[in-house]
Design an enzyme around this catalytic site. Structure first.
Site, PDB file in Angstrom:
ATOM      1  N   HIS A 158       0.832  -1.207   0.000  1.00  0.00           N
ATOM      2  CA  HIS A 158       0.000   0.000   0.000  1.00  0.00           C
ATOM      3  C   HIS A 158       0.869   1.260   0.000  1.00  0.00           C
ATOM      4  O   HIS A 158       0.411   2.337   0.376  1.00  0.00           O
ATOM      5  CB  HIS A 158      -0.949   0.023   1.212  1.00  0.00           C
ATOM      6  N   SER A 202      15.286  19.862 -15.795  1.00  0.00           N
ATOM      7  CA  SER A 202      14.215  20.855 -15.826  1.00  0.00           C
ATOM      8  C   SER A 202      14.776  22.158 -16.364  1.00  0.00           C
ATOM      9  O   SER A 202      15.888  22.553 -16.018  1.00  0.00           O
ATOM     10  CB  SER A 202      13.633  21.072 -14.421  1.00  0.00           C
TER      11      SER A 202
END
Length: 480
Positions: A159, A289
């Site tokens: 999870h 970036s």
């Protein structure tokens, strides 16, 4: 349409799959030259077989066809198709133009699907033959990675919450296992491909029965001879005008399944990159970036996920196409198949090329992994600590209460103050636990929490992975 216009110019749309992503060899498999050259090869095979079985076809006609297999006038074919509104007849005329002596026997007894469908099956086979060694190579690279890191403990996640420890190599084997299933499925689909063969307009072989004056045996021989020439072990006994479109479902289903596997693998790598435990290759001059110079974005994994999503959706096309093929066939399959079959293979080719690049340059950061283990392991070790205290003469219930209180205090430091997990320091400072203070290092050894992970890796590679890769040794230049 055939080549010959300006669609490849900067002023016209070009598929990024061909212009940006897929390999030249896969692009060629789905090129006009490969397609129409195969049409001509099929016409030659048909003529050779018909001659062998007694039809009045001369050696000169056969030789003329052989000599012009690659002499394709794409401009003429495009003009003929514009005039005739029929791609196969456009190429019959174009082939006949450069083979005037053979023009009268080209396509003798055949329907358009003789060249169309049989070519598609040859292309599917050739495309699968390109993908199989690429997938095997990816598995091999990941197997090397898993073997090298079979015993390196890392925090497991269920999870996406901290769970029991595993190893970096064991986690990689989860990826490899899925890819091995894909390799087996691709090989099965490739080996199950059957030729459409020589079947005529509605699959009854009526035209060929007429050519051979009702000789049923010769018609069957013709079908088998062309099938053998095309390199297929068997042909469909039953077809309509086309081979059943369920074949396309089978092929694109395994490609979609491969897409799901790659998406899961690359999502895991992206998550691990965020945790700074693992990274894909990052070039020295690579920019992450335009605005944030520090960024090291997992762009290769992101590309794989992006394209894998497209690949997974493409299986819907053949599912719907097969469901609406009225009776012996309708033509509403044609335009759809031109797009989805090529795109599926070019997309699969791209993600395998990219995943190979990723798998050959994965970087692991053991110190970051170790730090995350230190943050979580004290809580996971509490049961071991309780058992050690009981063995030293303590009460299980008293020890449980002590551990519960100290654990909550440590958790408060982590969650409320943003500090490190100091549960072990609290245990070391508590005289109650003095009987096991000397055992804490052993009780907290990460390798003691990974179970049989390293043994599982070794057994999995030796018993399942390496035997599966053995047929591909030559293309990978390795031995298993």
């Amino acid at each position: 349409m055939a080549a010959g216009d300006d669609r490849g110019s900067p002023d016209s749309y070009r598929s990024p799959l061909a212009s940006r992503y897929a390999s030249p060899e896969m692009c060629f498999v789905f090129s006009d030259r490969c397609k129409f050259r195969t049409w001509r090869q099929l016409w030659l095979w048909l003529a050779e077989a018909e001659q062998t079985l007694g039809l009045p076809i001369t050696d000169e006609q056969i030789q003329e066809m052989k000599s012009n297999l690659d002499n394709i006038d794409f401009k003429m074919a495009a003009e003929e198709e514009k005039r005739l509104r029929h791609d196969v007849m456009a190429h019959v005329h174009t082939f006949g133009h450069c083979c005037p002596k053979a023009a009268g026997i080209i396509h003798l007894g055949a329907t358009s699907c003789y060249v169309g469908d049989n070519t598609d099956l040859i292309i599917l086979r050739n495309a699968l033959d390109l993908l199989l060694p690429k997938l095997a190579r990816v598995i091999s690279r990941l197997a090397d990675f898993a073997k090298e890191r079979a015993s390196l403990p890392t925090l497991g996640f269920t999870h996406f919450q901290p769970a029991q420890l595993t190893t970096v190599g064991k986690r990689c084997c989860l990826w490899i296992q899925d890819l091995c299933m894909d390799l087996q499925n691709l090989k099965r689909v490739r080996d199950d491909l059957r030729f459409r063969g020589v079947k005529g307009t509605t699959g009854t072989q009526a035209s060929f029965l007429q050519l051979f004056e009702g000789d049923d045996h010769k018609v069957e021989q013709l079908d088998k001879m062309v099938t053998d020439k095309a390199g297929f072990k068997r042909a469909f006994i039953i077809t309509g005008q086309t081979y059943t479109r369920k074949v396309d479902i089978e092929v694109l289903s395994v490609l979609a399944s491969l897409g799901a596997s790659v998406h899961k693998i690359c999502t895991d790598i992206r998550l691990l990159a965020n945790l700074k435990e693992m990274e894909e290759p990052f070039e020295k001059q690579q920019i992450g970036s335009s605005a944030m110079p520090y960024k090291r974005n997992p762009m290769r994994s992101e590309r794989c996920c992006s394209l894998a999503r497209h690949l997974m959706t493409l299986v819907m096309d053949p599912l719907q196409t097969a469901s609406v093929q009225w009776f012996e066939r309708t033509l509403d399959d044609s335009a759809n198949r031109r797009i989805c079959l090529a795109e599926a293979f070019l997309t699969a080719d791209t993600i395998l090329n990219t995943l190979q690049n990723i798998s050959e340059g994965l970087v692991v950061y053991p110190k970051v992994i170790e730090r995350r283990i230190r943050q979580e392991l004290p809580f996971m070790a509490t049961e071991n600590i309780i058992m050690a205290m009981v063995k030293a003469g303590g009460s299980r219930q008293d020890c449980h209460e002590k551990i519960r209180v100290l654990s909550q205090q440590a958790a408060s430091v982590v969650k409320q103050e943003g500090g490190d997990n100091d549960l072990i320091e609290r245990i070391q400072a508590d005289a109650y636990f003095s009987p096991i203070h000397s055992q804490l290092d052993r009780l907290l050894d990460p390798s003691s929490f990974t179970g049989r992970a390293s043994q599982q890796v070794q057994r999995f590679l030796e018993e399942e992975v390496y035997p599966l890769l053995k047929p591909y040794e030559s293309v990978m230049k390795v031995s298993f």
